[in-house]
Design an enzyme around this catalytic site. Structure first.
Site, PDB file in Angstrom:
ATOM      1  N   HIS A 124       0.842  -1.200   0.000  1.00 32.67           N
ATOM      2  CA  HIS A 124       0.000   0.000   0.000  1.00 32.67           C
ATOM      3  C   HIS A 124       0.875   1.246   0.000  1.00 32.67           C
ATOM      4  CE1 HIS A 124       0.940   0.603   4.260  1.00 32.67           C
ATOM      5  NE2 HIS A 124       0.661  -0.667   4.448  1.00 32.67           N
TER       6      HIS A 124
HETATM    7  P1  TYD Z   1      -1.854  -3.009   7.467  1.00 29.52           P
HETATM    8  O1  TYD Z   1      -1.420  -1.602   7.662  1.00 29.52           O
HETATM    9  O2  TYD Z   1      -2.501  -3.367   6.161  1.00 29.52           O
HETATM   10  O3  TYD Z   1      -0.621  -3.988   7.680  1.00 29.52           O
HETATM   11  P2  TYD Z   1       0.742  -4.152   6.865  1.00 29.52           P
HETATM   12  O4  TYD Z   1       0.898  -2.953   5.989  1.00 29.52           O
HETATM   13  O5  TYD Z   1       1.780  -4.245   7.906  1.00 29.52           O
HETATM   14  O6  TYD Z   1       0.660  -5.415   6.095  1.00 29.52           O
HETATM   15  O7  TYD Z   1      -2.796  -3.410   8.670  1.00 29.52           O
HETATM   16  C1  TYD Z   1      -3.270  -4.719   8.867  1.00 29.52           C
HETATM   17  C2  TYD Z   1      -4.569  -4.641   9.644  1.00 29.52           C
HETATM   18  O8  TYD Z   1      -4.352  -4.056  10.920  1.00 29.52           O
HETATM   19  C3  TYD Z   1      -5.645  -3.822   8.943  1.00 29.52           C
HETATM   20  O9  TYD Z   1      -6.880  -4.502   9.108  1.00 29.52           O
HETATM   21  C4  TYD Z   1      -5.688  -2.539   9.713  1.00 29.52           C
HETATM   22  C5  TYD Z   1      -5.185  -2.913  11.096  1.00 29.52           C
HETATM   23  N1  TYD Z   1      -4.405  -1.826  11.714  1.00 29.52           N
HETATM   24  C6  TYD Z   1      -4.932  -1.114  12.759  1.00 29.52           C
HETATM   25  O10 TYD Z   1      -6.074  -1.355  13.211  1.00 29.52           O
HETATM   26  N2  TYD Z   1      -4.192  -0.106  13.333  1.00 29.52           N
HETATM   27  C7  TYD Z   1      -2.944   0.195  12.882  1.00 29.52           C
HETATM   28  O11 TYD Z   1      -2.271   1.113  13.425  1.00 29.52           O
HETATM   29  C8  TYD Z   1      -2.402  -0.552  11.774  1.00 29.52           C
HETATM   30  C9  TYD Z   1      -1.037  -0.250  11.220  1.00 29.52           C
HETATM   31  C10 TYD Z   1      -3.168  -1.551  11.221  1.00 29.52           C
END
Ligand code: TYD
Length: 146
Positions: free
Chosen positions: A64
């Site tokens: 992302h």
């Molecule tokens: P995501 O940012 O997509 O993870 P990564 O980029 O590390 O693969 O987040 C994964 C899940 O966690 C998504 O459902 C959103 C949740 N999340 C939160 O609730 N709070 C946060 O601060 C973060 C970073 C993610």
């Protein structure tokens, strides 16, 4: 549907040249080293700290970019690879030192993979969690850069 104005957020002009490796100040001590990140050190004030741990070696994280938020990633323990992409150029970083931070500005696609056993990825973010700040669709990301 257009969710945001790429001009207003200055997303088009953000290239991987804006990515920096930051040397985090460390107090070295025979009793163990102490890394310090306090207000004023980063180019943004952080409002959120989160961390990835127990990541399987086969896992892919990230995938992302962000509209407004900036982040700094630190391999607090172990190692992992971060691939950054500005829509036209890609670069790969191996993070494996707890005193090095990878500054990722807005408008940069990032992918994290090849986590070593026991790796911990600490993230300092410029704002609290907001799902609407994410661009999770790669085609939407590419459109934001054109
Ligand atoms: P995501 O940012 O997509 O993870 P990564 O980029 O590390 O693969 O987040 C994964 C899940 O966690 C998504 O459902 C959103 C949740 N999340 C939160 O609730 N709070 C946060 O601060 C973060 C970073 C993610």
């Amino acid at each position: 549907m257009v969710r945001f104005d790429a001009n207003k957020h200055n997303l088009r002009r953000k290239t991987i040249d804006a990515i920096q490796l930051l040397d985090i100040p460390v107090v070295e001590d025979v009793r163990g080293n102490l890394g310090i990140i306090q207000s004023g050190f980063l180019p943004f004030e952080f409002k959120r700290v989160y961390y990835l741990f127990d990541v399987p070696s086969s896992a892919f994280r990230g995938g992302h970019s962000h509209i407004d938020q900036q982040e700094v990633l630190i391999a607090l323990s172990g190692s992992f690879e971060v691939t950054v992409n500005d829509g036209s150029e890609e670069k790969r970083y191996l993070l494996n030192k707890p005193n090095i931070g990878l500054l990722i500005p807005t408008g940069i696609w990032r992918e994290l993979e090849n986590f070593s056993s026991g790796a911990v990825c600490l993230v300092l973010a410029s704002d609290v969690y907001k799902e609407e700040d994410y661009i999770r669709d790669y085609d939407e990301f590419l459109r934001s850069k054109k």
